[in-house]
Design a protein around this motif. Structure first.
Motif, PDB file in Angstrom:
ATOM      1  N   THR A   3       0.838  -1.186   0.000  1.00  0.00           N
ATOM      2  CA  THR A   3       0.000   0.000   0.000  1.00  0.00           C
ATOM      3  C   THR A   3       0.878   1.243   0.000  1.00  0.00           C
ATOM      4  O   THR A   3       1.908   1.279   0.667  1.00  0.00           O
ATOM      5  CB  THR A   3      -0.903   0.014   1.252  1.00  0.00           C
ATOM      6  OG1 THR A   3      -1.682  -1.192   1.267  1.00  0.00           O
ATOM      7  CG2 THR A   3      -1.838   1.228   1.254  1.00  0.00           C
ATOM      8  N   VAL A   4       0.458   2.267  -0.727  1.00  0.00           N
ATOM      9  CA  VAL A   4       1.229   3.511  -0.782  1.00  0.00           C
ATOM     10  C   VAL A   4       1.259   4.151   0.606  1.00  0.00           C
ATOM     11  O   VAL A   4       0.227   4.292   1.269  1.00  0.00           O
ATOM     12  CB  VAL A   4       0.612   4.479  -1.805  1.00  0.00           C
ATOM     13  CG1 VAL A   4       1.367   5.812  -1.800  1.00  0.00           C
ATOM     14  CG2 VAL A   4       0.626   3.865  -3.196  1.00  0.00           C
ATOM     15  N   THR A   5       2.440   4.537   1.050  1.00  0.00           N
ATOM     16  CA  THR A   5       2.589   5.208   2.339  1.00  0.00           C
ATOM     17  C   THR A   5       2.375   6.710   2.179  1.00  0.00           C
ATOM     18  O   THR A   5       2.275   7.230   1.063  1.00  0.00           O
ATOM     19  CB  THR A   5       3.987   4.971   2.923  1.00  0.00           C
ATOM     20  OG1 THR A   5       4.953   5.593   2.061  1.00  0.00           O
ATOM     21  CG2 THR A   5       4.286   3.483   3.026  1.00  0.00           C
ATOM     22  N   ARG A   6       2.337   7.417   3.302  1.00  0.00           N
ATOM     23  CA  ARG A   6       2.210   8.875   3.250  1.00  0.00           C
ATOM     24  C   ARG A   6       3.405   9.512   2.560  1.00  0.00           C
ATOM     25  O   ARG A   6       3.305  10.602   2.005  1.00  0.00           O
ATOM     26  CB  ARG A   6       2.086   9.452   4.658  1.00  0.00           C
ATOM     27  CG  ARG A   6       0.785   9.128   5.367  1.00  0.00           C
ATOM     28  CD  ARG A   6       0.703   9.884   6.680  1.00  0.00           C
ATOM     29  NE  ARG A   6       1.873   9.609   7.517  1.00  0.00           N
ATOM     30  CZ  ARG A   6       2.265  10.384   8.520  1.00  0.00           C
ATOM     31  NH1 ARG A   6       1.627  11.507   8.779  1.00  0.00           N
ATOM     32  NH2 ARG A   6       3.320  10.046   9.263  1.00  0.00           N
ATOM     33  N   GLY A   7       4.537   8.856   2.622  1.00  0.00           N
ATOM     34  CA  GLY A   7       5.715   9.364   1.935  1.00  0.00           C
ATOM     35  C   GLY A   7       6.525  10.374   2.714  1.00  0.00           C
ATOM     36  O   GLY A   7       7.510  10.913   2.207  1.00  0.00           O
ATOM     37  N   THR A   8       6.138  10.647   3.961  1.00  0.00           N
ATOM     38  CA  THR A   8       6.857  11.625   4.766  1.00  0.00           C
ATOM     39  C   THR A   8       8.305  11.200   4.968  1.00  0.00           C
ATOM     40  O   THR A   8       8.572  10.073   5.369  1.00  0.00           O
ATOM     41  CB  THR A   8       6.185  11.787   6.141  1.00  0.00           C
ATOM     42  OG1 THR A   8       4.816  12.116   5.944  1.00  0.00           O
ATOM     43  CG2 THR A   8       6.852  12.893   6.937  1.00  0.00           C
ATOM     44  N   THR A   9       9.221  12.099   4.695  1.00  0.00           N
ATOM     45  CA  THR A   9      10.629  11.782   4.900  1.00  0.00           C
ATOM     46  C   THR A   9      11.407  13.071   5.123  1.00  0.00           C
ATOM     47  O   THR A   9      10.991  14.136   4.696  1.00  0.00           O
ATOM     48  CB  THR A   9      11.211  10.997   3.703  1.00  0.00           C
ATOM     49  OG1 THR A   9      12.505  10.525   4.028  1.00  0.00           O
ATOM     50  CG2 THR A   9      11.284  11.856   2.464  1.00  0.00           C
ATOM     51  N   ASN A  10      12.517  12.955   5.806  1.00  0.00           N
ATOM     52  CA  ASN A  10      13.390  14.097   6.060  1.00  0.00           C
ATOM     53  C   ASN A  10      14.832  13.645   5.990  1.00  0.00           C
ATOM     54  O   ASN A  10      15.147  12.504   6.343  1.00  0.00           O
ATOM     55  CB  ASN A  10      13.127  14.686   7.456  1.00  0.00           C
ATOM     56  CG  ASN A  10      11.853  15.506   7.517  1.00  0.00           C
ATOM     57  OD1 ASN A  10      11.712  16.499   6.801  1.00  0.00           O
ATOM     58  ND2 ASN A  10      10.919  15.101   8.362  1.00  0.00           N
ATOM     59  N   PRO A  11      15.745  14.500   5.559  1.00  0.00           N
ATOM     60  CA  PRO A  11      17.157  14.131   5.590  1.00  0.00           C
ATOM     61  C   PRO A  11      17.597  13.746   7.002  1.00  0.00           C
ATOM     62  O   PRO A  11      17.153  14.343   7.985  1.00  0.00           O
ATOM     63  CB  PRO A  11      17.863  15.417   5.117  1.00  0.00           C
ATOM     64  CG  PRO A  11      16.835  16.127   4.288  1.00  0.00           C
ATOM     65  CD  PRO A  11      15.523  15.830   4.969  1.00  0.00           C
ATOM     66  N   ASN A  12      18.421  12.731   7.083  1.00  0.00           N
ATOM     67  CA  ASN A  12      18.993  12.241   8.348  1.00  0.00           C
ATOM     68  C   ASN A  12      17.972  11.607   9.281  1.00  0.00           C
ATOM     69  O   ASN A  12      18.293  11.289  10.429  1.00  0.00           O
ATOM     70  CB  ASN A  12      19.731  13.355   9.101  1.00  0.00           C
ATOM     71  CG  ASN A  12      21.149  13.519   8.606  1.00  0.00           C
ATOM     72  OD1 ASN A  12      21.807  12.545   8.243  1.00  0.00           O
ATOM     73  ND2 ASN A  12      21.619  14.738   8.559  1.00  0.00           N
ATOM     74  N   ARG A  13      16.781  11.368   8.816  1.00  0.00           N
ATOM     75  CA  ARG A  13      15.758  10.787   9.683  1.00  0.00           C
ATOM     76  C   ARG A  13      16.158   9.396  10.171  1.00  0.00           C
ATOM     77  O   ARG A  13      15.835   9.005  11.296  1.00  0.00           O
ATOM     78  CB  ARG A  13      14.422  10.723   8.937  1.00  0.00           C
ATOM     79  CG  ARG A  13      13.259  10.278   9.803  1.00  0.00           C
ATOM     80  CD  ARG A  13      11.974  10.183   9.009  1.00  0.00           C
ATOM     81  NE  ARG A  13      10.830   9.924   9.867  1.00  0.00           N
ATOM     82  CZ  ARG A  13       9.604   9.652   9.428  1.00  0.00           C
ATOM     83  NH1 ARG A  13       9.376   9.622   8.119  1.00  0.00           N
ATOM     84  NH2 ARG A  13       8.625   9.415  10.278  1.00  0.00           N
ATOM     85  N   LEU A  14      16.847   8.629   9.334  1.00  0.00           N
ATOM     86  CA  LEU A  14      17.149   7.229   9.650  1.00  0.00           C
ATOM     87  C   LEU A  14      18.610   7.021  10.026  1.00  0.00           C
ATOM     88  O   LEU A  14      19.113   5.893   9.968  1.00  0.00           O
ATOM     89  CB  LEU A  14      16.776   6.334   8.463  1.00  0.00           C
ATOM     90  CG  LEU A  14      15.322   6.425   8.007  1.00  0.00           C
ATOM     91  CD1 LEU A  14      15.070   5.464   6.855  1.00  0.00           C
ATOM     92  CD2 LEU A  14      14.357   6.144   9.156  1.00  0.00           C
TER      93      LEU A  14
END
Length: 275
Positions: A3-14
């Motif tokens: 399923t398609v996710t919200r797609g929220t992401t940020n640099p250095n998040r992981l």
């Protein structure tokens, strides 16, 4: 598949997860002839895949990364970021790469799924991992959840045989007490943080050890955390040591936190012995 996710992401998040992977799985990646890692569900921007390549190559210079997304528009948007060792592909839980990956990272992907769906997804992804042999434990699936800027993160590490460990990681300066991490438990555990469940007992004991270590706060949050985890290790199967604790981490054996009252995550069927 998925399923398609919200797609929220940020640099250095992981970054916390990536650094742990490089430390815990780097030797396996170095031993592989063609070490391939998959960033599954990287989101609306390709930052996490770009960063994963950089961090893995500090431990395994020949590592390659494939970013996989189920939303075609996200794959098209990521294509300009391809480079040597980094490509992007359309797909989902089937993991559309020709070889068995040595690493699959699925961060903030299963959060939107029902708890009842987790075991089947884990089983499917673990079946895609590079198999264990006489010289290797096989590939690694790392599945977990973090906050929007990566201060708090909890993940499960799984091999081809199933779940191995659970890691709690945090920016220590942002922590009031260890149970603050409960809101970042992965889907397999987040609804199990209730009395009678092992993960609830673990977080309760973690908070008690943190309170008992309060005098160490005068030496800084890191020293308080190290003392806390050292005390916790007397009663829980902690799987790492001070070198990782100093990073604001602690890793615990999965079987100590596995949910009660229902069949656990998948256990692969026994292999038939050749006669």
């Amino acid at each position: 598949m998925g399923t398609v996710t919200r797609g929220t992401t940020n640099p250095n998040r992981l970054r916390r997860m990536d650094r742990w992977i490089a430390a815990a799985h780097g030797a396996e990646l170095r031993r592989a002839a063609d070490p391939v890692a998959v960033d599954l569900g990287y989101g609306a921007a390709p930052w996490t895949a770009v960063e994963l390549l950089h961090r893995l190559r500090t431990a395994a210079p020949r590592a390659r990364v494939v970013g996989v997304e189920i939303e075609p528009a996200r794959v098209a948007a990521a294509k300009p970021y391809e480079r040597e060792g980094l490509v992007f592909r359309h797909g989902g839980f089937e993991v559309p790469v020709p070889q068995r990956p040595h690493l699959i990272r699925a961060a903030n992907v299963l959060r939107q799924y029902d708890e009842s769906e987790v075991a089947a997804v884990w089983e499917r992804l673990c079946a895609r991992l590079a198999p264990a042999d006489g010289h290797s434990r096989g590939g690694l699936l790392v599945e977990g959840t973090c906050d929007e800027i990566g201060r708090r993160h909890v993940w499960v590490a799984l091999g081809p045989e199933g779940p191995r460990t659970v890691t709690f990681a945090t920016r220590l300066g942002s922590l009031d007490r260890p149970s603050d991490l409960a809101e970042r438990l992965p889907k397999a555990l987040i609804h199990r943080n209730v009395p009678g469940e092992p993960v609830h007992a673990f977080l309760r004991d973690f908070d008690r050890a943190w309170a008992a270590a309060a005098p160490y706060a005068s030496y800084g949050a890191r020293q308080r955390w190290i003392r806390t985890v050292s005390d916790l290790a007397a009663h829980w199967p902690v799987a790492d040591g001070p070198a990782r604790w100093r990073q604001g981490e602690v890793t615990v054996r999965w079987e100590a936190l596995a949910p009660r009252g229902r069949p656990g995550p998948f256990v692969p069927p026994p292999r038939e012995r050749s006669s």
